[in-house]
Design a protein around this motif. Structure first.
Motif, mmCIF file in Angstrom:
data_model
loop_
_atom_site.group_PDB
_atom_site.id
_atom_site.type_symbol
_atom_site.label_atom_id
_atom_site.label_comp_id
_atom_site.label_asym_id
_atom_site.label_seq_id
_atom_site.Cartn_x
_atom_site.Cartn_y
_atom_site.Cartn_z
ATOM 1 N N THR A 182 -108.265 23.722 45.012
ATOM 2 C CA THR A 182 -108.880 22.703 45.606
ATOM 3 C C THR A 182 -110.299 22.415 44.729
ATOM 4 N N PRO A 183 -110.622 21.229 44.728
ATOM 5 C CA PRO A 183 -111.856 20.714 43.655
ATOM 6 C C PRO A 183 -112.785 21.671 44.133
ATOM 7 N N GLN A 184 -113.187 22.200 45.223
ATOM 8 C CA GLN A 184 -114.351 22.895 45.381
ATOM 9 C C GLN A 184 -114.014 24.372 45.047
ATOM 10 N N VAL A 185 -112.847 25.048 45.084
ATOM 11 C CA VAL A 185 -112.750 26.155 44.452
ATOM 12 C C VAL A 185 -112.836 26.184 42.944
ATOM 13 N N HIS B 282 -109.965 16.896 37.267
ATOM 14 C CA HIS B 282 -108.386 16.407 37.478
ATOM 15 C C HIS B 282 -108.491 16.067 38.990
ATOM 16 N N LEU B 283 -108.658 16.980 39.862
ATOM 17 C CA LEU B 283 -108.420 16.834 41.318
ATOM 18 C C LEU B 283 -109.532 15.838 41.920
ATOM 19 N N ALA B 284 -110.615 15.631 41.643
ATOM 20 C CA ALA B 284 -111.462 14.973 42.074
ATOM 21 C C ALA B 284 -112.263 14.296 40.817
ATOM 22 N N PRO B 285 -111.681 13.018 40.362
ATOM 23 C CA PRO B 285 -112.318 12.503 39.078
ATOM 24 C C PRO B 285 -113.599 11.671 39.418
ATOM 25 N N ARG B 286 -113.807 11.260 40.583
ATOM 26 C CA ARG B 286 -115.152 10.531 40.921
ATOM 27 C C ARG B 286 -116.296 11.480 41.398
ATOM 28 N N ASP B 287 -115.853 12.587 41.372
ATOM 29 C CA ASP B 287 -117.047 13.663 42.088
ATOM 30 C C ASP B 287 -118.275 13.807 40.961
ATOM 31 N N ALA B 288 -119.218 13.160 41.472
ATOM 32 C CA ALA B 288 -120.687 13.201 40.566
ATOM 33 C C ALA B 288 -121.024 14.499 40.019
ATOM 34 N N ALA C 279 -107.399 4.325 30.353
ATOM 35 C CA ALA C 279 -107.335 5.757 30.726
ATOM 36 C C ALA C 279 -108.498 5.985 31.776
ATOM 37 N N ARG C 280 -109.694 5.220 31.433
ATOM 38 C CA ARG C 280 -110.822 5.528 32.207
ATOM 39 C C ARG C 280 -110.611 4.695 33.589
ATOM 40 N N TRP C 281 -109.877 3.566 33.657
ATOM 41 C CA TRP C 281 -109.601 2.821 34.769
ATOM 42 C C TRP C 281 -108.734 3.663 35.829
ATOM 43 N N LEU C 282 -107.812 4.157 35.105
ATOM 44 C CA LEU C 282 -106.902 5.234 35.880
ATOM 45 C C LEU C 282 -107.427 6.369 36.377
#
Lengths: 292, 609
Positions: A100-103, A129-135, A159-162
């Motif tokens: 997971t993104p957390q792990v 890759h799993l959470a691309p918007r996570d600051a 690519a940034r948009w995707l």
């Protein structure tokens, strides 16, 4: 024997024993405690059915409890300064398939505290890759790269948009649009009087579906073909795949490069539009679901 | 018409003259040359003096030459205007024939044109003494013997420079020297696969002459660019495959067709003998670049380079973009040159540098590259753009050289109100961060799922569920097609409406019966029969009569008994409706009539009409 042990024994021995036994031992696990536990159940006659249900519940319970315990244990190790222990626990979770993104993020933190900038960058990139918007993930990745002297590669605008949605989000969006498109198609066919309303909506849904499929394909390509790699230690990029070839330029640990081809134990990589050769052992492909 | 054309012509001529008058003249220069400079005694050479910038200069003072016979000059002059520049030139051509063998020099001469004095540098000529021809071919016209062939034809491989470092580009020159034989034009290299070198294609240079051991050799030269990829010892020993022209119709020398080209065109008897021309091996070492003194920013550039950089504009507000331009020029391996870009800092936000121009000569070894990088000052303290550095290995000095440009001063003023604030900047804020570190651990996820490469949507029911939308569309499509088909088929629609309309009328008859309304009952019963058979047979309402129906049923070969029962029911209804019947309303008989009608229509549902 506690209840969980009894259930585990049930799971181990299977359901091939007779459902009714006159002995004072449990017909399933063969223990007296098991017999008592079974007799204490009001619905003792439904033992075969309950056995299957219990097995299913136990499977679900253990599958949920074990990673959580390991995660908490890793967090305690991290807080106590045992970064190696924390990294090992997080790595175990990933090997079990709980990437997971957390792990991945926490593993990156542990690796960073251990001074392994390359490994930290790799884990942060996997989390991204799993959470691309996570600051937090973006900030830690940037910070780790700054510490090693690496530079985050610039992606083109499309690519940034995707990358604004994760793979799962793109897939869910595509799924919703797929059903919506089908519903609009049905309405368009069955309700011709409102065709002027449904048809533009259907075309818009179709266009959005294509975009969503493009986003999903973008991430799937990154996960399956694995064109990205992270340099694990400070490396020299060579002009040729030869041990004594001329050094082209140096790459600090954590640098994210693009793999172009592979020749034997050498990878032809491209960093900032400068192709060169690196030993395969110097970098690891970024994949959101690393092999266990 | 003719007058207008003449006036136009005059205008064009006037403009041309005006342009010629206003055009600037090219600067005055003098050049001279003698070709060939290696001669056999008795051969003539051509001496040419070319004057640029004047088309009427005095003849050059070519005099006082004791060892040569000189004839001339023949003078030619030229004048042209290109891009508003007037080009004047004049050339003086002399023919000189040496009187003796040996080496002697022509010049130097002083040449005065107007009030300017030019010095013509000395030129050395080599004159070979006449020697007996060493049997260039056998009497039968065959090739020369091998013992003499190696003296008549041989090849040489040269390199420049000779001290080579890794990644350094150098020139390889293959020279084929021959005398007293004719060589075919085509050559190929055998045993030519150097490892650790990258080589460009060989290109032929202008033919030359050279003198070796008192003999004049014709020289054909081929040159390529090479670059060593790794430190190594190189031994290049190729063999040149060519051909000697052994036989041919010896024609009278001279004339307009004295060229090998016409030998083939006119089908003359030309024969060639293949030969292998040995080449002296060329051995050299490729030295690795020294580790000592290697600058941190060394990127692999080898050669001689210069660095120029500037920032524009150097006067602006905080947050305004500034362009840092750097130009690296010189000689060397330009493909290894990357821009010495500035990194992000607290004072400057930087963007990726881009190469904006690349001007290289044909060999790709000399020229320049220009890069640009956008930087944005974050704070008022960012009034000095840091210096940029570029390092290369100087092949002449054998050591690394670092070039720097900058720092560059910026005149900054505060950003206007409402202008963008650069994130992460060092603005003096009350809550400005005092330190940086990684973000702390994340909490456990709410749910734990084992992931696979295909993602989360891989449950056992996932794909079966996804068949529902296309199936729904398919069903909708079939329904729509049926609807559209029915919309255009009145007979089918009426056929489907027949039982419904009959049931509706029979219900009305039942209601009339319950209310003991005799007329309404029989009206409804008749309506049931009319609507049913009218719809079944697609007849207009007025055409459903007892007689008409009988004929229709007979035409459809319906069971006679059924037809008679329909007939009887129609007649009963007509009698009751039009008053032919009398007596009280028999409810039981009416119910029987309803049941008979319902049963009869159910039977007709199974009959094909």
């Amino acid at each position: 024997m506690n209840v969980r042990t009894h259930i585990n024994a049930l799971l181990r021995r299977g359901a091939d024993l007779p459902a009714v036994s006159l002995s004072n031992r449990c017909a399933r696990c063969g223990t007296r405690a098991g017999r008592r536990a079974a007799q204490a159940t009001p619905l003792h006659g439904l033992r075969p059915f309950l056995t299957v249900c219990a097995a299913l519940l136990a499977t679900t319970f253990l599958a949920g409890a074990q990673p959580n315990e390991l995660f908490q244990k890793a967090g305690r190790a991290y807080d106590s300064g045992d970064f190696a222990g924390a990294a090992a626990a997080y790595s175990t979770l990933i090997q079990q398939g709980y990437s997971t993104p957390q792990v991945c993020f926490n593993l990156g933190n542990a690796e960073f505290r251990l001074g392994r900038g390359g490994a930290a960058a790799l884990d942060y990139r996997r989390a991204w890759h799993l959470a691309p918007r996570d600051a937090d993930i973006a900030a830690n990745l940037q910070f780790a790269l700054e510490q090693t002297g690496a530079v985050l590669p610039a992606a083109p605008l499309w690519a940034r948009w995707l990358q604004s949605l994760s793979a799962g989000e793109w897939r869910a969006t595509a799924l919703v649009l797929f059903w919506l498109l089908a519903a609009l198609g049905c309405l368009d066919l069955l309700w011709p009087a409102r065709r002027k309303l449904f048809r533009p909506l259907a075309f818009a849904a179709f266009a959005a579906l294509l975009i969503a499929l493009g986003g999903a394909a973008y991430w799937l390509d990154l996960q399956v073909r694995q064109p990205e790699a992270v340099v694990m230690q400070d490396s020299k990029v060579l002009f040729a795949p030869l041990p004594n070839a001329t050094e082209y330029y140096a790459l600090p640990a954590g640098s994210i490069v693009r793999i172009e081809t592979q020749e034997g134990a050498w990878l032809r990589i491209n960093a900032a539009n400068r192709p060169g050769w690196l030993p395969q052992t110097n970098c690891i492909a970024v994949c959101a679901v690393p092999a266990g | 018409m003719r007058t207008h054309f003449f006036i136009a012509w005059l205008q064009v001529a006037a403009v041309s003259l005006a342009l010629a008058g206003s055009a600037g003249a090219a600067p005055l220069s003098v050049d001279w040359d003698v070709q060939p400079r290696v001669l056999r005694l008795g051969e003539a050479a051509q001496l040419t003096v070319t004057v640029q910038g004047d088309n009427g200069p005095p003849a050059p003072p070519i005099a006082g030459l004791t060892d040569v016979d000189i004839a001339g000059p023949s003078v030619s002059s030229m004048s042209s205007i290109v891009n508003f520049t007037r080009n004047l030139s004049a050339s003086f051509t002399y023919h000189i024939v040496p009187r003796r063998s040996g080496t002697f020099k022509l010049g130097p001469f002083d040449y005065k044109i107007g009030d300017r004095m030019f010095k013509l540098k000395e030129i050395e000529l080599q004159i070979a003494a006449p020697t007996p021809a060493p049997a260039p071919a056998t009497a039968a016209g065959g090739p020369p013997q091998q013992a003499t062939l190696n003296d008549l034809v041989f090849a040489r491989l040269d390199m420049a420079p000779t001290n080579i470092y890794v990644n350094q580009s150098f020139e390889l020159t293959l020279s084929i020297l021959f005398r007293n034989v004719r060589l075919d034009n085509g050559f190929s290299l055998n045993n030519w696969a150097p490892t650790g070198l990258t080589l460009s294609q060989f290109g032929e240079m202008p033919a030359q002459r050279t003198m070796l051991n008192g003999q004049v050799y014709e020289v054909r030269q081929f040159r390529c660019q090479a670059r060593a990829l790794a430190a190594s010892h190189q031994r290049l020993a190729p063999t040149v495959r060519g051909a000697i022209v052994t036989q041919g119709e010896r024609r009278r020398r001279g004339g307009p067709f004295d060229d090998p080209f016409f030998d083939n065109v006119f089908g003359r008897n030309v024969q060639t003998q293949p030969i292998e021309i040995a080449t002296q091996p060329l051995e050299f070492d490729v030295h690795s670049l020294p580790e000592a003194g290697r600058p941190a920013n060394f990127g692999g550039a080898v050669g001689h380079f210069t660095l120029e950089a500037q920032v524009k504009p150097n006067d602006g507000a905080v947050g305004d973009p500034v362009t840092l331009t750097a130009r690296i020029a010189g000689n060397g391996n330009f493909d290894s040159i990357a821009f010495p870009m500035l990194a992000n800092s607290d004072q400057f936000k930087t963007y990726e540098a881009k190469m904006t121009s690349k001007e290289l000569d044909g060999s790709q070894l000399a020229g320049s590259k220009t890069f640009e990088q956008i930087i944005i000052p974050r704070t008022m303290e960012a009034n000095r753009v840091p210096a940029i550095g570029f390092s290369f290995f100087d092949i002449d000095k054998g050591q690394y050289t670092s070039l720097t440009a900058g720092p560059f001063e910026l005149k900054l003023h505060p950003a206007a109100a409402g202008s963008a604030v650069i994130a992460g900047g060092g603005m003096a804020l009350a809550n400005a961060p005092t330190g940086r570190d990684i973000a702390y651990l994340k909490p456990a996820p709410a749910e734990w799922h084992q992931r696979s490469v295909a993602g989360e949507l891989t449950g056992p029911l996932f794909w079966p569920l996804q068949t529902i939308p296309p199936l729904a569309v398919l069903v909708a499509f079939i329904l729509a097609r049926r609807r559209d088909a029915r919309a255009g088929n009145v007979r089918l629609v009426r056929r489907e409406q027949a039982p419904r309309s009959a049931r509706r009328a029979l219900r009305a008859a039942g209601e009339a019966l319950a209310q003991n309304q005799r007329a309404a009952f029989f009206e409804a019963l008749a309506d049931a029969l009319r609507s049913y058979f009218g719809n079944r047979l697609n007849l207009p309402p007025g055409d459903v009569t007892a007689e008409g129906l009988r004929q229709q049923l007979a035409a459809a070969n319906v069971d006679r008994t059924l037809a008679e029962r329909v007939q009887a029911l129609f007649e009963l209804c007509d009698r009751e409706r039009f008053g032919a019947a009398g007596g009280a309303f028999d409810a039981a008989a009416a119910q029987t009539a309803v049941d008979d009608t319902a049963q009869l229509l159910r039977q007709f549902e199974k009959v094909r009409l």
